[in-house]
Design an enzyme around this catalytic site. Structure first.
Site, PDB file in Angstrom:
ATOM      1  N   LYS A  57       0.800  -1.221   0.000  1.00  0.00           N
ATOM      2  CA  LYS A  57       0.000   0.000   0.000  1.00  0.00           C
ATOM      3  C   LYS A  57       0.834   1.273   0.000  1.00  0.00           C
ATOM      4  CE  LYS A  57      -4.042  -1.885  -0.022  1.00  0.00           C
ATOM      5  NZ  LYS A  57      -5.044  -1.599  -1.041  1.00  0.00           N
ATOM      6  N   SER A  61      -3.187 -12.524   4.216  1.00  0.00           N
ATOM      7  CA  SER A  61      -3.711 -12.381   2.852  1.00  0.00           C
ATOM      8  C   SER A  61      -2.722 -12.962   1.841  1.00  0.00           C
ATOM      9  CB  SER A  61      -4.026 -10.917   2.540  1.00  0.00           C
ATOM     10  OG  SER A  61      -2.878 -10.116   2.660  1.00  0.00           O
TER      11      SER A  61
END
Lengths: 319, 92
Positions: free
Chosen positions: A44, A262
């Site tokens: 991110k 994830s």
């Protein structure tokens, strides 16, 4: 280059590791691109930098103007790190079932954290952020779910890096959150190597969102629609928490890679692709690891009974 | 052996609170039509006025999203699991 002027110059150019030892099919190699080495600890950082720089270029953000963003952690951490360096105050709206580490990182970088009920999932955080944006037009609402700088960052950098390092790629597998990685990398691959098959995995998040009153309250990220996500995909699968935890642990035990949950989901998706290959077909599968495991240690999912760990992964926002 | 249909929280009140209900094997479209016939309260949640699946409804057969298979014509065999999930914002 190992000497740089700013930590922000360290965003991107992440390494790729061969994890074919996990492959169930001798004809399928698997490579993983590790985004945990970015300065804020996740993929991110790329979109945080892109969204802030775009807003600054467009005259929507200047030193002293407050940034607002809903985030379960990683985007918020990347934004807070950069905002700190650029002189922007920042408010992050986050579900209250994220890990303590993520909240501490945000506070360390000086972010104000607004918590929303965990049983509303990210939908609740998005809704609250939209409400705050309406109440505070003087703030800059970057909105990663609708901001084209999000997929564009991956089109401009993550995709080219992946094709440079894995030129023989035949299949790409990534997790679906805002859909930015899928759209940016997927579109880049379509444009430059059209035969690559593109798959997404996602957690069964809708099962956890008890606050949902009706299916009409559903959410599809606006960037997914704008960038034609449905046409880009060759397949999409849910990966359940137990399977995600199992593959997260296998990555650590068999490859020495300590990743977030994830990542385990993405690897599970790659394993499924490898299992389903037609006999005799050779494949090179690339997956993205969004972050390392450090921010999830307090959940206890890395050790102990798998059933207990899977139950924890059901309730904690680990995506 | 039948098909197991996993319901999201929002649909359970229409099926007496059940998390999983059984259905006969067939296409996804057949199974959804059967569900709506048995539990009429689900109709507006699952289907739009034209009888097509609502935009925010995701259906998975053995965890694969049917939008990228054969959509409503996707075959669901005995023993398979059909999961209905609302589309929600992903974490990030």
């Amino acid at each position: 280059m190992t000497r740089v002027d700013s930590v922000l110059d360290l965003i991107g150019n992440t390494p790729v590791v061969d994890i074919s030892v996990l492959s169930p099919n001798p004809d399928a190699r698997i490579f993983i691109k590790l985004e945990g080495g970015n300065p804020g600890g996740s993929v991110k950082d790329r979109i945080a930098k892109a969204m802030i720089e775009k807003a600054e270029r467009d005259g929507e953000l200047w030193p002293g103007r407050r940034i607002l963003e809903p985030s379960s952690g990683n985007t918020g951490i990347g934004l807070a790190l950069i905002a700190r360096l650029r002189g922007h105050p920042i408010t992050i709206v986050m579900p209250d079932n994220t890990t303590n580490e993520r909240r501490q990182l945000l506070e360390m970088y000086g972010a104000d954290v607004v918590l929303t009920p965990g049983n509303e999932g990210s939908n609740g955080a998005v809704r609250k952020a939209q409400q705050l944006a309406d109440e505070h037009p003087e703030w800059a609402f970057l909105y990663q779910y609708g901001n084209e700088a999000n997929p564009q960052a991956h089109y401009d950098a993550t995709g080219p890096e992946l094709l440079r390092d894995v030129p023989e790629i035949t299949h790409f597998v990534t997790g679906l959150g805002t859909s930015g990685t899928l759209l940016g990398v997927g579109t880049y691959l379509r444009d430059h190597k059209p035969d690559v098959k593109i798959y997404a995995v996602e957690p069964p998040a809708g099962e956890k969102v008890e606050g949902l009153r009706s299916l009409d309250d559903g959410f599809i990220p606006p960037v997914f629609v704008k960038w034609g996500g449905a046409d880009l995909l060759d397949g999409k699968r849910i990966v359940r928490p137990r399977e995600s935890v199992e593959w997260t642990r296998r990555l650590a035990s068999d490859c020495g890679i300590f990743a977030g949950v994830s990542t385990g989901s993405a690897v599970a998706g790659a394993i499924k692709v490898a299992e389903r290959l037609p006999a005799g077909e050779h494949a090179t599968i690339a997956v993205i690891s969004p972050d390392g495991g450090w921010k999830y240690i307090s959940t206890g999912i890395y050790t102990g009974e798998i059933e207990a760990a899977a139950a924890i992964a059901e309730t904690v926002n680990t995506w | 052996m039948a098909v197991s249909v996993r319901l999201p929280t929002v649909l359970r009140p229409h099926a007496a609170g059940k998390t999983v209900v059984e259905a006969d094997a067939g296409s996804v479209g057949d199974i959804i039509a059967g569900l709506v016939a048995r539990f009429p309260g689900m109709s507006g949640h699952l289907l739009n006025e034209s009888g097509e699946l609502q935009r925010f409804v995701n259906i998975y057969v053995d965890d694969d999203d049917i939008r990228y298979l054969d959509k409503a014509a996707t075959a669901v065999a005995d023993g398979a699991e059909l999961t209905i999930l609302p589309a929600v914002a992903g974490g990030a």
